[in-house]
Design a protein around this motif. Sequence first.
Motif, mmCIF file in Angstrom:
data_model
loop_
_atom_site.group_PDB
_atom_site.id
_atom_site.type_symbol
_atom_site.label_atom_id
_atom_site.label_comp_id
_atom_site.label_asym_id
_atom_site.label_seq_id
_atom_site.Cartn_x
_atom_site.Cartn_y
_atom_site.Cartn_z
ATOM 1 N N UNK A 192 1.198 -1.401 -0.758
ATOM 2 C CA UNK A 192 0.375 0.219 0.117
ATOM 3 C C UNK A 192 0.806 1.816 -0.234
ATOM 4 N N UNK A 193 2.174 1.423 0.662
ATOM 5 C CA UNK A 193 2.955 2.145 0.629
ATOM 6 C C UNK A 193 3.649 2.280 -0.973
ATOM 7 N N UNK A 194 3.838 1.286 -1.362
ATOM 8 C CA UNK A 194 3.747 1.533 -2.679
ATOM 9 C C UNK A 194 2.957 1.906 -3.888
ATOM 10 N N UNK A 195 1.658 1.926 -3.421
ATOM 11 C CA UNK A 195 0.126 1.792 -4.307
ATOM 12 C C UNK A 195 0.132 3.709 -4.625
ATOM 13 N N UNK A 196 0.330 3.970 -2.643
ATOM 14 C CA UNK A 196 0.203 5.465 -2.370
ATOM 15 C C UNK A 196 1.241 5.842 -3.059
ATOM 16 N N UNK A 197 2.211 6.140 -3.275
ATOM 17 C CA UNK A 197 3.316 6.731 -3.671
ATOM 18 C C UNK A 197 3.155 6.526 -5.593
ATOM 19 N N UNK A 198 3.305 5.241 -6.077
ATOM 20 C CA UNK A 198 2.558 5.677 -7.397
ATOM 21 C C UNK A 198 1.914 6.125 -7.656
ATOM 22 N N UNK A 199 0.878 6.411 -7.467
ATOM 23 C CA UNK A 199 -0.649 7.297 -7.107
ATOM 24 C C UNK A 199 -0.022 8.882 -7.155
ATOM 25 N N UNK A 200 0.652 9.053 -6.460
ATOM 26 C CA UNK A 200 1.547 10.365 -6.262
ATOM 27 C C UNK A 200 1.930 10.952 -7.422
ATOM 28 N N UNK A 201 3.193 9.792 -7.382
ATOM 29 C CA UNK A 201 4.339 10.468 -8.491
ATOM 30 C C UNK A 201 2.639 10.343 -10.054
ATOM 31 N N UNK A 202 1.982 9.726 -10.063
ATOM 32 C CA UNK A 202 1.008 9.861 -11.606
ATOM 33 C C UNK A 202 0.368 11.728 -11.087
ATOM 34 N N UNK A 203 -0.553 11.605 -10.164
ATOM 35 C CA UNK A 203 -0.930 13.193 -9.973
ATOM 36 C C UNK A 203 0.182 14.014 -10.373
ATOM 37 N N UNK A 204 1.598 14.192 -9.665
ATOM 38 C CA UNK A 204 2.143 14.525 -9.831
ATOM 39 C C UNK A 204 2.775 15.201 -11.601
ATOM 40 N N UNK A 205 3.130 14.242 -11.996
ATOM 41 C CA UNK A 205 3.227 14.307 -13.474
ATOM 42 C C UNK A 205 2.066 14.561 -14.667
ATOM 43 N N UNK A 206 1.311 14.446 -13.982
ATOM 44 C CA UNK A 206 -0.118 14.850 -15.178
ATOM 45 C C UNK A 206 -0.110 16.022 -14.727
#
Length: 521
Positions: free
Chosen positions: A130-144
Amino acid sequence: MKNNNIIKLITACSLLIFTGCIKDPLKVSPVGNYTTENYWRNQDDAVAGINGIYNLLFQEEGVGHGLYAFDDASDDISVDGDHSDYWEIERFKPTPATYQVYPTWTWAYAQIGRSNNAIVYIPKVPVMDEAIRSRSLGEAYFLRAHGYWQLYQIFGEVPIIVEDNLLNGNYNVPKSTVEQVASQIEADLLKAADLLPESYGSADRGRVSKGAAWGLLSKLYLSWDKLDKAAEFGSKVITSSNYHLSTNYSDNFTIGSQDDNNEILFAIWNKQNYNNSPVNIYFTNRAWQGWGFHHPTQNFVDEFEANDPRKIATVLAVGDSIPYQTSLSEIDVKTADSTGNAYPVFKSRAGQQTGRLLPNQSLSGYYIKKYTAYTSDGTGQLNNDLKQPILRTADIYLVVAEAKIRQSGAGAGDAEINAVRTRAGLPAVSGATIQQLMHERRVELGGENIRFFDMLRWDKAGIINLTSIFNHPKLASPLPPYNGVVLVPARTFSKPKNYYCPIPQKVIDESKGILKQNPNY
């Protein structure tokens, strides 16, 4: 799984290249053996998918280099080379057919499209840390958000394509207002800041952090004229021990000093043997294995104070050299015994070989030094380990300073300005005005694709007048053999037309009337 460093080009990511970056820039349907329905199976897929968004940053026609064509329109740099589209942008004469505006648009939407897929499907991955899921979503929102930030600065009003468009297959939508685009960037960055960690271990160096989201938010708010918010979110960065200034200014642009550099909030994480470093190629002298596109103006060089070490780290002048540069050139000196010119450093050395910058190797007498590096193995090859900083803590110090000065007047940003000046070994200022702030941003961030967008912001706020500034030519060094030659004649900056570039005509045509051209084009 063991986390993969984002510098690696993940094979699976190559299967997620969207047709939107080739034919229809707003469509994000994937091609190849994988589809959005069967790709996102497990944690490995999710992390590889996120890495695939980062990989788009390497593209030379996008963030990797092409976006620097827009900073060439500033008073700092003059463009050279065989790209007529760069000249059109520099001279405020882009048209809907100007080439560079098209890949600028398409690569930004490819970045947005990959981010949309990650945002939709990563929550559906059945088993995942879940920590990697959260981080990955954060990266996607930032890069969008970063994709939209590019479009917001260059085009203004653009279509907003998000999760619903992906799920409904509806990509051909009208432009949204500048206010709506800014609101979308804000929403994504706030989500990213909530989801991202403040720092990473060595296995994940180069991933965006909470500080990157806060930093880009502060820049957004400054351009949006929300000064209190710019100061609020910028202060989160500059008061955190996770994002402190590096000890030496040059560490931000020196191989071996970038990897663990907390000042670099967001960068293109180039890596030797994995990818090229486009800025290394385009900014480096042609005689030194580069393509030599960008030449600092004398006006920019004159902006540096005496003994400012940032000048040495930023500007390469005649007679200077770069470590491990082995491409030797013959010294051709006709007036080496003259005084007050660029030749005396080669006096009595005519016919010898040298690795120093010669007078005939630059149009202006200068190059930007920040993006040139060579391997240390004696081969004289450009070193692709050179990272490309996109967002630094020093920038955010000065964002906060500007916001405070514009809210409360001269002196309100002294602490932030002096933090940057102290790192440079320069005396502190007291009662700094907005003009002193503008000076500090220019010398601190020179050549980093920031100056032109700063100037646009200040003009819109009524702080400067770009019509007057750009009505002066760009000049080369006053020393012979340059003799202050005009690099670019006085230009006409038309308001509000030149605040934004035209939308590519190919995109207008593909929309079949849905997209409307920006005003006055």
